[in-house]
Design a protein around this motif. Structure first.
Motif, short mmCIF file in Angstrom:
data_model
loop_
_atom_site.label_atom_id
_atom_site.label_comp_id
_atom_site.label_asym_id
_atom_site.label_seq_id
_atom_site.Cartn_x
_atom_site.Cartn_y
_atom_site.Cartn_z
N LYS A 1 -2.60 -38.67 7.99
CA LYS A 1 -3.81 -37.88 7.23
C LYS A 1 -3.33 -36.56 6.85
CE LYS A 1 -6.21 -41.40 8.54
NZ LYS A 1 -6.08 -42.71 7.72
N VAL A 2 -4.04 -36.10 5.90
CA VAL A 2 -4.10 -34.58 5.69
C VAL A 2 -5.11 -33.85 6.30
CG1 VAL A 2 -4.22 -33.01 3.52
CG2 VAL A 2 -3.22 -35.18 3.42
N GLY A 3 -4.81 -33.33 7.41
CA GLY A 3 -5.70 -32.49 8.36
C GLY A 3 -5.69 -31.12 8.13
N CYS A 4 -4.44 -30.40 8.04
CA CYS A 4 -4.34 -29.00 7.69
C CYS A 4 -3.47 -28.87 6.64
CB CYS A 4 -4.07 -28.30 8.93
SG CYS A 4 -2.39 -28.75 9.43
N ASN A 5 -2.40 -29.36 6.39
CA ASN A 5 -1.20 -29.35 5.52
C ASN A 5 -0.38 -28.07 5.78
OD1 ASN A 5 -0.54 -31.09 3.57
ND2 ASN A 5 -1.88 -30.66 2.12
N THR A 6 -0.65 -27.60 6.84
CA THR A 6 0.20 -26.45 7.40
C THR A 6 0.86 -26.54 8.79
OG1 THR A 6 -1.78 -25.52 8.32
CG2 THR A 6 -1.22 -24.78 6.20
N GLY A 7 1.24 -27.94 9.23
CA GLY A 7 1.77 -28.15 10.18
C GLY A 7 1.27 -28.04 11.42
N ASP A 8 0.05 -27.81 11.68
CA ASP A 8 -0.77 -27.03 12.86
C ASP A 8 -1.60 -28.22 13.72
OD1 ASP A 8 -0.24 -24.25 12.65
OD2 ASP A 8 -1.20 -24.47 10.86
N CYS A 9 -1.94 -29.41 12.88
CA CYS A 9 -2.69 -30.28 13.71
C CYS A 9 -2.28 -31.69 14.15
CB CYS A 9 -4.30 -30.49 12.71
SG CYS A 9 -3.93 -31.66 11.45
N GLY A 10 -1.19 -32.09 13.56
CA GLY A 10 -0.39 -33.15 13.98
C GLY A 10 -0.92 -34.64 13.33
N THR A 11 -2.07 -34.51 12.30
CA THR A 11 -2.62 -35.80 11.89
C THR A 11 -1.78 -36.47 11.08
OG1 THR A 11 -3.71 -34.68 10.03
CG2 THR A 11 -5.21 -35.02 12.06
N CYS A 12 -0.70 -35.83 10.48
CA CYS A 12 0.50 -36.18 9.79
C CYS A 12 1.67 -36.76 10.31
CB CYS A 12 0.70 -35.12 8.37
SG CYS A 12 1.66 -33.82 9.29
N SER A 13 1.70 -36.68 11.45
CA SER A 13 2.65 -37.17 12.39
C SER A 13 3.52 -38.37 11.78
CB SER A 13 2.39 -37.12 13.84
OG SER A 13 2.09 -35.83 14.61
N VAL A 14 4.49 -38.29 11.74
CA VAL A 14 5.41 -39.84 11.76
C VAL A 14 6.60 -39.39 12.38
CG1 VAL A 14 4.54 -40.00 9.39
CG2 VAL A 14 6.62 -39.05 9.76
N LEU A 15 7.43 -40.70 12.72
CA LEU A 15 8.93 -40.71 13.11
C LEU A 15 9.84 -40.77 12.19
CD1 LEU A 15 8.18 -43.34 16.18
CD2 LEU A 15 8.00 -40.81 16.24
N LEU A 16 10.83 -39.64 12.24
CA LEU A 16 11.89 -39.62 11.41
C LEU A 16 13.25 -39.99 12.15
CD1 LEU A 16 12.79 -38.78 8.34
CD2 LEU A 16 12.71 -36.49 9.18
N ASP A 17 13.71 -41.28 11.75
CA ASP A 17 14.75 -41.69 12.77
C ASP A 17 14.51 -41.59 14.15
OD1 ASP A 17 16.29 -42.33 10.46
OD2 ASP A 17 17.54 -40.48 10.37
N GLY A 18 13.34 -41.98 14.46
CA GLY A 18 12.87 -41.91 15.96
C GLY A 18 12.42 -40.61 16.40
#
Lengths: 155, 454
Positions: free
Chosen positions: A37-54
Motif C-alpha cells: 500500500k501507499v501509506g506515507c511514500n517516505t519509508g516511515d510506515c511499512g505498508t509498502c513492505s515486500v521481500l526482495l530476494d528474501g
C-alpha cells in the motif's frame, strides 16, 4: 525510459520505467499487484513492505532500476494460490488484522523474522515489527498472531 | 443463525485482509485514470484577487482544471458553510483553491505551478482565546463564535450552582489543556470517481458516513437538476444537501475503510474527484499525500477546559461549573455536535446535583477540526478524571473513594436529566481495582449501584 526485468511472486516481468520510478509504483501501477500500500511514500510506515530476494524492504523508497534481475515477493506470493500460510491463518484467527491496511506489510515483516528466527521471543517480534505501523490494534493481537504462527510452524 | 454469544466469531472480511485480496479505494484499478492534485492556499487568511488557470489548462497531459466556478453548489456540511473550492475568502492555510486532473503526477504538479494566483493576505487568528476577544480578526463573516439560541456558547444547566458554592467546604478549580490530535489512519484520504454516460457517476470513497455524504454529494453536484424537492431545499437553506433524491445517478461505493477513527466523517476528496470526472469524462483519482493528510484532513480540535467544583469534607461534589473552549478551526464540520456532546457529558459518570456547563465552539484560521473517537467526550473525561484526583489531593482522601462516593447510582440523573436505570460505575471501578491489584477498603467493596444514596 529503461527496461526493468524482475521476478515477482515467481513470475518474470519486463516493464518500462523512468529513473525515479519506485518499486512500489512498478508493483501497483504497472503490474496491478495491490497488496503493498501507499501509506506515507517516505519509508516511515511499512505498508509498502515486500521481500526482495528474501530481505524485507520498503518498496516506496526502493528505486525500481535497483532491483534489476532480482526476485520480489508480495503477500500474494508467500504461498501457492488457494493455499494459506500459517502466518495468514494466525493473523485471521487471532484478530491480528483490523482495518487490514497494514496487514500485508505486517505479515511480510513477520515472515522475514520467522524465516531467520523460527522461535522469536515477544521482544524479538516487537523489534522485527518496529518499522510497521498499525493504528487500529495497539499491536498486542499482531504480536500474538506472530507467536501463534511460530508455534504452528514448529509443530 | 446459531447463538454466537460467548463464541469466537470469524471476521467476515478477515481472510481477504490476510491474503491481500481486500480492495481499498486506492487499489481499484480503472484503466485511464487521471491523477488529481490541488492548488492549496499558502496563507491562513486572505482574499483571492486573481486566479488564472488558462496556462495550466494548456499544459501537455492536463485533462481538466476546476475552480469554484465549476462547482454547482459550492457550500456543504451539516451547517453548509464550507466551499468545495475557495471562491474568494481563504480561511486556512492549505485550503483548496483549484484542482487539476492530468495523466500522471508530474504533469499535474507542473500544471499547478502554471496557475496564476494573487492573494491579498489578511490578518489571521490562530489562537481560540485570542479569537474570543472583542476586536479580534474575524474568521467568518458570522463571527468567531458558534451561536446556540441567543448565546455564543452551548449551555447545560441543572439546579442552583451558586448556592452549591456557598454551601461548599472546599472549592477545587483546575484548568486542562488538551492538544489537537490527528487520527492518522494508515490509509490516507483517497477518492476515485468514474464517469458513465448519463451523466452518471461511480465514486469509490473512504467515507465513514456513506449516507450523510451521499446526500451532500448529490447537493454539491446538483445531480438531477430538474428535481423540485432539491430546488426548494436549496432555496430555503442554501445548502448542498439533498434527501432521498438523485441517488440513481450516483453510485457511491464504500465500506472498506483503512482506518478512520472519526477522521473520515467529512467529505474531503470525493467532491473534487467527482467534479473533475464529470468535467473530463475520465476516471479521476485524488489520493492525498501523507503530508496533506496530516496537515489538512480533519482532526480532534484542541480544548481549553476549566472546572470549578463545590465539594464537601466527605468528598461529595455538590456543584460544578465547567467552561470549555473548543478550537474548531475554520468551518463547522461536526464541531457544534462535538461541543454539544462534551457539554452533556461534562460532569462525567458522577451524580452532581448542580451543574453549569458552557461550551464555546470558537472559529480560527486553521483547517476544520471535526469528530474523533468520542465526539468531545474524551477531552471531557480527561479533564474530569484529573479533577477527581485533585479533589482527592485537596481533601487528603483516597481517589477511589472520591470517585465511588460520587459515582452514579441507579435512578439518578445526568445534567440533562436523563434518568439512569442501568448503571454500573461502582462495579466497573471495583473490577478495575481488582485487576490493578488494588485492595479497596471494606466499605467500598460493599458499595453497589443499586443502593440508594445515603
Amino acid at each position: 525510459m529503461h527496461t526493468l526485468e524482475l521476478t515477482v511472486n515467481g513470475q518474470g516481468h519486463k516493464v518500462e520505467v523512468g529513473l525515479k520510478t519506485t518499486l512500489l509504483e512498478v508493483l501497483r501501477d504497472k503490474l496491478h499487484i495491490t497488496s503493498p500500500k501507499v501509506g506515507c511514500n517516505t519509508g516511515d510506515c511499512g505498508t509498502c513492505s515486500v521481500l526482495l530476494d528474501g530481505v524485507l524492504v520498503r518498496s516506496c523508497i526502493t528505486n525500481a532500476l535497483s532491483v534489476q534481475g532480482k526476485s520480489v515477493t508480495t503477500l500474494e506470493g508467500i504461498i501457492e494460490p488457494g493455499d494459506i500460510h500459517p502466518l495468514q491463518k494466525a493473523f485471521h484467527e487471532n484478530y491480528g488484522s483490523q482495518c487490514g491496511f497494514c496487514t500485508p506489510g505486517m505479515i511480510l515483516a513477520s515472515k522475514a523474522l520467522l524465516d531467520a528466527n523460527p522461535s522469536p521471543t515477544r521482544d524479538e517480534v516487537k523489534e522485527a515489527l518496529s518499522g510497521n505501523l498499525c493504528r487500529c490494534t495497539g499491536y498486542v493481537k499482531i504480536i500474538d498472531s506472530v507467536l501463534a504462527a511460530a508455534d504452528e510452524m514448529k509443530s | 443463525m446459531s447463538n454466537v454469544i460467548g463464541q469466537r466469531v470469524t471476521r467476515y472480511d478477515g481472510m481477504a485482509h490476510v491474503t491481500g485480496e481486500t480492495k481499498f479505494v486506492d487499489d481499484q484499478v480503472v484503466p485511464g485514470t487521471l491523477t488529481v492534485k490541488a492548488l492549496r492556499s499558502p496563507v491562513s487568511k486572505g482574499k483571492i484577487k486573481n486566479l488564472d488557470i488558462s496556462a495550466a489548462e494548456k499544459m501537455p497531459g492536463v485533462a481538466g482544471v476546476i475552480t469554484a466556478a465549476d462547482v454547482p453548489c459550492n457550500a456543504f456540511g451539516l451547517i453548509p458553510d464550507q466551499p468545495v473550492l475557495v471562491g474568494e475568502d481563504i480561511r486556512y492555510k492549505g485550503e483548496a483553491i483549484a484542482a487539476v486532473a492530468a495523466v500522471d503526477e508530474d504533469a499535474a504538479m507542473e500544471a499547478l505551478e502554471k496557475i496564476g494566483l494573487e492573494i491579498e493576505e489578511q490578518q489571521a487568528v490562530l489562537d481560540p482565546l485570542e479569537a474570543m476577544k472583542d476586536g479580534a480578526p474575524q474568521t467568518r463573516p458570522e463571527g468567531n463564535f458558534q451561536i446556540w439560541d441567543d448565546n455564543n456558547y452551548r449551555q447545560v444547566n441543572l439546579g442552583d450552582v451558586d448556592k452549591a458554592f456557598e454551601q461548599a467546604d472546599e472549592i477545587v478549580e483546575s484548568v486542562h489543556l488538551h492538544p489537537s490530535v490527528e487520527h492518522a489512519p494508515m490509509e490516507p484520504i483517497c477518492s476515485l470517481a468514474v464517469p458513465h454516460a448519463g451523466p452518471k457517476l461511480t465514486i469509490y470513497t473512504v467515507s465513514q458516513a456513506l449516507y450523510f455524504h451521499l446526500g451532500m454529494l448529490c447537493g454539491i453536484l446538483q445531480m438531477e437538476p430538474g428535481d423540485l424537492h432539491c430546488k426548494q431545499w436549496k432555496a430555503k437553506t442554501g445548502s448542498a444537501w439533498r434527501h432521498n433524491t438523485g441517488y440513481a445517478d450516483l453510485n457511491y461505493v464504500g465500506g472498506t475503510v483503512g482506518g478512520g477513527f472519526g477522521g473520515k466523517n467529512d467529505i474531503m476528496a470525493d467532491h473534487v474527484a467527482a467534479l473533475l470526472a464529470l468535467k473530463t469524462g475520465r476516471p479521476c483519482k485524488w489520493r492525498w499525500t501523507r503530508a496533506e493528510d496530516l496537515l489538512y484532513s480533519t482532526f480532534r480540535g484542541a480544548w481549553h477546559i476549566t472546572i470549578k467544583d463545590a465539594v464537601t469534607k466527605q468528598g461529595r461534589i455538590i456543584g460544578r461549573q465547567m467552561t470549555s473552549i473548543r478550537d474548531a478551526g475554520s468551518y463547522a464540520s461536526l464541531n457544534p455536535y462535538v461541543v454539544e456532546k462534551h457539554c452533556y457529558l461534562g460532569a462525567g459518570p458522577y451524580f452532581i446535583p448542580n451543574v453549569r456547563v458552557r461550551g464555546y465552539c470558537v472559529y480560527t484560521n486553521k483547517p476544520p477540526a471535526s469528530s474523533m473517537r468520542g465526539f468531545g467526550i474524551t477531552p471531557a473525561a480527561f479533564a474530569t478524571e484529573v479533577q477527581m484526583d485533585q479533589i482527592a489531593d485537596r481533601l487528603g482522601m483516597d481517589p477511589w473513594e472520591v470517585r465511588m462516593t460520587n459515582a452514579f447510582r441507579k435512578g439518578e440523573f445526568t445534567p440533562t436529566k436523563r434518568i439512569l436505570n442501568s448503571v454500573a460505575v461502582i462495579e466497573v471501578l471495583q473490577n478495575l481495582a481488582a485487576k490493578a491489584g488494588v485492595e479497596l477498603p471494606g466499605h467500598l467493596k460493599a458499595m453497589a449501584s443499586t443502593q440508594e444514596r445515603g
